[in-house]
Design a protein around this motif. Structure first.
Motif, PDB file in Angstrom:
ATOM      1  N   ALA A  29       0.838  -1.206   0.000  1.00  0.00           N
ATOM      2  CA  ALA A  29       0.000   0.000   0.000  1.00  0.00           C
ATOM      3  C   ALA A  29       0.872   1.255   0.000  1.00  0.00           C
ATOM      4  N   GLU A  30       1.982   1.228   0.755  1.00  0.00           N
ATOM      5  CA  GLU A  30       2.891   2.371   0.784  1.00  0.00           C
ATOM      6  C   GLU A  30       3.530   2.581  -0.588  1.00  0.00           C
ATOM      7  N   GLN A  31       3.932   1.477  -1.231  1.00  0.00           N
ATOM      8  CA  GLN A  31       4.533   1.574  -2.576  1.00  0.00           C
ATOM      9  C   GLN A  31       3.522   2.118  -3.587  1.00  0.00           C
ATOM     10  N   ALA A  32       2.280   1.613  -3.498  1.00  0.00           N
ATOM     11  CA  ALA A  32       1.242   2.044  -4.442  1.00  0.00           C
ATOM     12  C   ALA A  32       0.946   3.529  -4.285  1.00  0.00           C
ATOM     13  N   LEU A  33       0.869   4.009  -3.030  1.00  0.00           N
ATOM     14  CA  LEU A  33       0.575   5.432  -2.791  1.00  0.00           C
ATOM     15  C   LEU A  33       1.716   6.304  -3.298  1.00  0.00           C
ATOM     16  N   LEU A  34       2.956   5.934  -2.980  1.00  0.00           N
ATOM     17  CA  LEU A  34       4.104   6.728  -3.429  1.00  0.00           C
ATOM     18  C   LEU A  34       4.196   6.749  -4.953  1.00  0.00           C
ATOM     19  N   GLY A  35       3.893   5.612  -5.560  1.00  0.00           N
ATOM     20  CA  GLY A  35       3.901   5.553  -7.028  1.00  0.00           C
ATOM     21  C   GLY A  35       2.877   6.503  -7.619  1.00  0.00           C
ATOM     22  N   ALA A  36       1.661   6.516  -7.045  1.00  0.00           N
ATOM     23  CA  ALA A  36       0.591   7.400  -7.541  1.00  0.00           C
ATOM     24  C   ALA A  36       1.003   8.865  -7.418  1.00  0.00           C
ATOM     25  N   ILE A  37       1.671   9.226  -6.276  1.00  0.00           N
ATOM     26  CA  ILE A  37       2.121  10.613  -6.068  1.00  0.00           C
ATOM     27  C   ILE A  37       3.190  10.994  -7.093  1.00  0.00           C
ATOM     28  N   VAL A  39       3.611   9.854 -10.075  1.00  0.00           N
ATOM     29  CA  VAL A  39       3.035   9.951 -11.430  1.00  0.00           C
ATOM     30  C   VAL A  39       2.144  11.184 -11.553  1.00  0.00           C
ATOM     31  N   ASN A  40       1.359  11.454 -10.489  1.00  0.00           N
ATOM     32  CA  ASN A  40       0.443  12.600 -10.497  1.00  0.00           C
ATOM     33  C   ASN A  40       0.470  13.247  -9.116  1.00  0.00           C
ATOM     34  N   ASN A  41       1.070  14.433  -9.034  1.00  0.00           N
ATOM     35  CA  ASN A  41       1.251  15.095  -7.739  1.00  0.00           C
ATOM     36  C   ASN A  41      -0.052  15.448  -7.036  1.00  0.00           C
ATOM     37  N   ASP A  42      -1.167  15.488  -7.766  1.00  0.00           N
ATOM     38  CA  ASP A  42      -2.466  15.764  -7.137  1.00  0.00           C
ATOM     39  C   ASP A  42      -2.817  14.706  -6.098  1.00  0.00           C
ATOM     40  N   ALA A  43      -2.265  13.514  -6.270  1.00  0.00           N
ATOM     41  CA  ALA A  43      -2.541  12.421  -5.319  1.00  0.00           C
ATOM     42  C   ALA A  43      -2.080  12.805  -3.915  1.00  0.00           C
ATOM     43  N   PHE A  44      -1.024  13.629  -3.824  1.00  0.00           N
ATOM     44  CA  PHE A  44      -0.515  14.033  -2.506  1.00  0.00           C
ATOM     45  C   PHE A  44      -1.574  14.802  -1.722  1.00  0.00           C
ATOM     46  N   TYR A  45      -2.293  15.707  -2.414  1.00  0.00           N
ATOM     47  CA  TYR A  45      -3.293  16.530  -1.726  1.00  0.00           C
ATOM     48  C   TYR A  45      -4.517  15.732  -1.282  1.00  0.00           C
ATOM     49  N   ARG A  46      -4.672  14.540  -1.828  1.00  0.00           N
ATOM     50  CA  ARG A  46      -5.793  13.695  -1.399  1.00  0.00           C
ATOM     51  C   ARG A  46      -5.538  13.055  -0.038  1.00  0.00           C
ATOM     52  N   VAL A  47      -4.267  13.019   0.368  1.00  0.00           N
ATOM     53  CA  VAL A  47      -3.934  12.359   1.636  1.00  0.00           C
ATOM     54  C   VAL A  47      -3.211  13.276   2.628  1.00  0.00           C
ATOM     55  N   SER A  48      -2.763  14.459   2.171  1.00  0.00           N
ATOM     56  CA  SER A  48      -1.883  15.290   3.007  1.00  0.00           C
ATOM     57  C   SER A  48      -2.566  15.846   4.251  1.00  0.00           C
ATOM     58  N   ASP A  49      -3.920  15.941   4.258  1.00  0.00           N
ATOM     59  CA  ASP A  49      -4.583  16.515   5.429  1.00  0.00           C
ATOM     60  C   ASP A  49      -4.597  15.554   6.616  1.00  0.00           C
ATOM     61  N   GLU A 108       5.122   1.221 -11.832  1.00  0.00           N
ATOM     62  CA  GLU A 108       4.085   0.272 -11.404  1.00  0.00           C
ATOM     63  C   GLU A 108       2.948   0.969 -10.660  1.00  0.00           C
ATOM     64  N   ALA A 109       2.857   2.299 -10.820  1.00  0.00           N
ATOM     65  CA  ALA A 109       1.863   3.087 -10.085  1.00  0.00           C
ATOM     66  C   ALA A 109       0.442   2.704 -10.475  1.00  0.00           C
ATOM     67  N   VAL A 110      -0.425   2.769  -9.480  1.00  0.00           N
ATOM     68  CA  VAL A 110      -1.853   2.525  -9.729  1.00  0.00           C
ATOM     69  C   VAL A 110      -2.533   3.858  -9.994  1.00  0.00           C
ATOM     70  N   SER A 111      -3.823   3.801 -10.231  1.00  0.00           N
ATOM     71  CA  SER A 111      -4.576   5.010 -10.544  1.00  0.00           C
ATOM     72  C   SER A 111      -4.586   5.960  -9.354  1.00  0.00           C
ATOM     73  N   ILE A 112      -4.595   7.262  -9.628  1.00  0.00           N
ATOM     74  CA  ILE A 112      -4.683   8.289  -8.581  1.00  0.00           C
ATOM     75  C   ILE A 112      -5.985   8.154  -7.799  1.00  0.00           C
ATOM     76  N   ILE A 113      -7.011   7.582  -8.412  1.00  0.00           N
ATOM     77  CA  ILE A 113      -8.325   7.436  -7.770  1.00  0.00           C
ATOM     78  C   ILE A 113      -8.209   6.624  -6.479  1.00  0.00           C
ATOM     79  N   ASN A 114      -7.291   5.648  -6.455  1.00  0.00           N
ATOM     80  CA  ASN A 114      -7.144   4.781  -5.277  1.00  0.00           C
ATOM     81  C   ASN A 114      -6.245   5.378  -4.193  1.00  0.00           C
ATOM     82  N   ALA A 115      -5.643   6.543  -4.465  1.00  0.00           N
ATOM     83  CA  ALA A 115      -4.644   7.106  -3.549  1.00  0.00           C
ATOM     84  C   ALA A 115      -5.195   7.287  -2.141  1.00  0.00           C
ATOM     85  N   GLU A 116      -6.408   7.829  -2.031  1.00  0.00           N
ATOM     86  CA  GLU A 116      -6.969   8.090  -0.697  1.00  0.00           C
ATOM     87  C   GLU A 116      -7.224   6.795   0.070  1.00  0.00           C
ATOM     88  N   ASP A 117      -7.679   5.751  -0.631  1.00  0.00           N
ATOM     89  CA  ASP A 117      -7.926   4.452   0.028  1.00  0.00           C
ATOM     90  C   ASP A 117      -6.622   3.874   0.578  1.00  0.00           C
TER      91      ASP A 117
END
Length: 499
Positions: A29-37, A39-49, A108-117
């Motif tokens: 899960a940590e690898q998947a989240l970092l990969g998503a960030i 690839v697309n930096n918007d993923a960071f703002y989905r979890v940064s709060d 190997e990043a997954v979709s940004i949609i899954n970043a918050e999960d």
């Protein structure tokens, strides 16, 4: 084989067979989240709060998440190329270099949609690891506790750590980066801009006081002091009710409630019972004298007003604790519980000198007061709420020609003056002038006294003797003694501040 040895054999065997228990974590899960960030930096703002670097279990992942966050907040792009310069080049991940590992994460990043999960899963596992640590500490301390450490203090410590974990997702305190502190300061300014009256703090409901103080600032210890009869309990009650009555909640992203205006108030009434306090508030709201309410000397119209007021008051988030002689440790534990169960935006303690320290009964009262004020200051910071603590003034005020209080008049004053962020004195000249009334109304001085009394009648001074983040001075208020109510003066010329 003796009995003791026989009993130990099966235990040793079970231990040998027991599997090693790893602390809960999810590397994938940590690898998947970092990969998503990456690839697309918007993923960071989905979890940064809610997700902080400390919540990731793998040290390298923590560093990657922290560096990526710093780069993104500066408005730059975080990707394998920009991040690798901030990481150790010679560090290996298996048979890969850090640069190769970053490239693998991105490929190997997954979709940004899954970043918050993924972020939520990582956060929940971090909480579990913290719970395990707290649990292990509780067990170890309970086994090895020194004789002078009572179980109650261990319960309070465990409760404090669990509260911090529930509130912030971490219990270790420690250093906070300056970036986070700046972000909090900007958030506070933004909230002040949007809030009614543009106050950075919680509004007292008294505009002339708010104008000078900017409202009650979160985590501040506000000492409200005065001699008996000056109305300090009345002012504290007025402020507490004003805050609770103007409460407007707002649902946050995580489902919790936060005060948009006003707030939830906890009131520790060590001197008066909850019924006496409620009678004061009803009197203030209905303009029916509290002495008449107690005697039952009221008309049918007055009674209807009381009933209507009580129905409205039942919806107001004002919670009263009337335990006398409460210790600072008990007060802290109950305040934490109230915040967890109902929310909390302001705390009132009436008054400091009626509290006890959390240690053994001390002959040194000054030391005990120091323990209480230090504890109140720490509690305000921990709960992130303003605490209004009432205090008595020493009798030396009465022996002076000028009865206006000074900081040196605070009883056992050293620690109260030092720990307080704001010190307010309530002073009603009317009280002293009234006591000087000549017995004979034909006395030549009677007219002079009458003129002086009319000048100060129905007014009160709130002297701001100390304020860490604002000016000192005096605010003139109106005081209606029959209803124990402080309000802004109707005459605008009175609202000018004295220096």
């Amino acid at each position: 084989m003796n009995e003791a040895a026989r009993r130990l054999v099966p235990i040793a065997k079970d231990q040998a067979e027991a599997q090693y228990r790893e602390a809960p974590n999810n590397l994938e899960a940590e690898q998947a989240l970092l990969g998503a960030i990456l690839v697309n930096n918007d993923a960071f703002y989905r979890v940064s709060d809610f997700l902080k670097p400390v919540h990731l279990n793998e040290p390298l992942h923590r560093k990657i998440f922290e560096v990526a966050g710093d780069i993104i907040r500066m408005g730059k792009t975080a990707n394998p190329v920009t991040i690798k310069t901030f990481l150790k080049a010679d560090e290996k991940v298996g048979d890969m270099t850090v640069a190769q590992y970053l490239a693998r994460l991105a490929s190997e990043a997954v979709s940004i949609i899954n970043a918050e999960d993924y972020g939520r899963a990582i956060y929940d596992l971090a909480l579990r690891r913290s719970l395990i640590t707290i649990g292990e500490d509780m067990v170890n301390i309970a086994y090895d506790a020194p004789l002078d450490m009572p179980p109650q203090s261990q319960i309070e410590d465990a409760e404090r750590r669990l509260f911090e974990l529930a509130e912030t997702g971490r219990y270790d305190g420690g250093f906070q980066s300056f970036n986070d502190a700046v972000a909090l300061a900007i958030d506070m300014a933004g909230q002040a801009f949007e809030r009614d009256g543009s106050l950075s703090g919680v509004s007292t409901g008294i505009h002339s006081l708010d104008a000078r103080m900017g409202g009650l600032q979160r985590s501040d210890l506000i000492v409200l002091a005065g001699r008996p009869g000056m109305g300090k309990t009345s002012l504290a009650t007025n402020i507490a009710y004003n805050i609770a009555a103007s409460y407007e909640g707002e649902v946050q992203a995580d489902g919790s409630m936060k005060a948009k205006n006003g707030g939830v108030v906890g009131f520790y009434s060590l001197e008066m019972s909850s019924e006496q306090l409620a009678t004061r508030i009803i009197s203030e709201q209905t303009e029916v004298s509290s002495s008449k309410i107690r005697r039952g000397d009221i008309s049918e119209h007055d009674f209807e007003k009381l009933v209507a007021c009580s129905q409205h008051m039942q919806k107001v988030p004002l919670y009263i604790d009337q335990t006398g002689g409460i210790s600072i440790a008990q007060l802290s534990a109950r305040a934490r519980r109230l915040k967890r169960q109902r929310g909390l935006d302001c705390l009132v303690v009436d008054y400091i000198q009626l509290m006890t320290g959390s240690g053994k009964s001390s002959d040194n009262r000054v030391q005990e007061i120091t323990q209480i004020t230090t504890g109140l200051k720490a509690l305000g910071k921990e709960l992130n709420v303003p605490i209004i603590a009432l205090s008595q003034l020493s009798r030396q005020v009465e022996s002076r020609e000028d009865k206006r209080p000074q900081l040196s008049d605070l009883r056992e004053s050293g620690s109260i003056e030092q720990d307080a962020d704001v010190v307010l004195f309530v002073f009603r000249e009317e009280y002293y002038v009234k006591n000087m009334e000549p017995r004979d109304e034909f006395d030549p001085k009677y007219e002079e006294w009458k003129m002086q009394f009319e000048k100060v009648k129905g007014t009160a001074d709130v002297i701001i003797a100390k304020q860490r983040h604002g000016p000192t001075g005096t605010v003139k208020l109106a005081f209606q003694s029959e209803f124990t109510r402080f309000t802004d003066l109707a005459d605008p010329s009175f609202t000018q501040y004295e220096h």
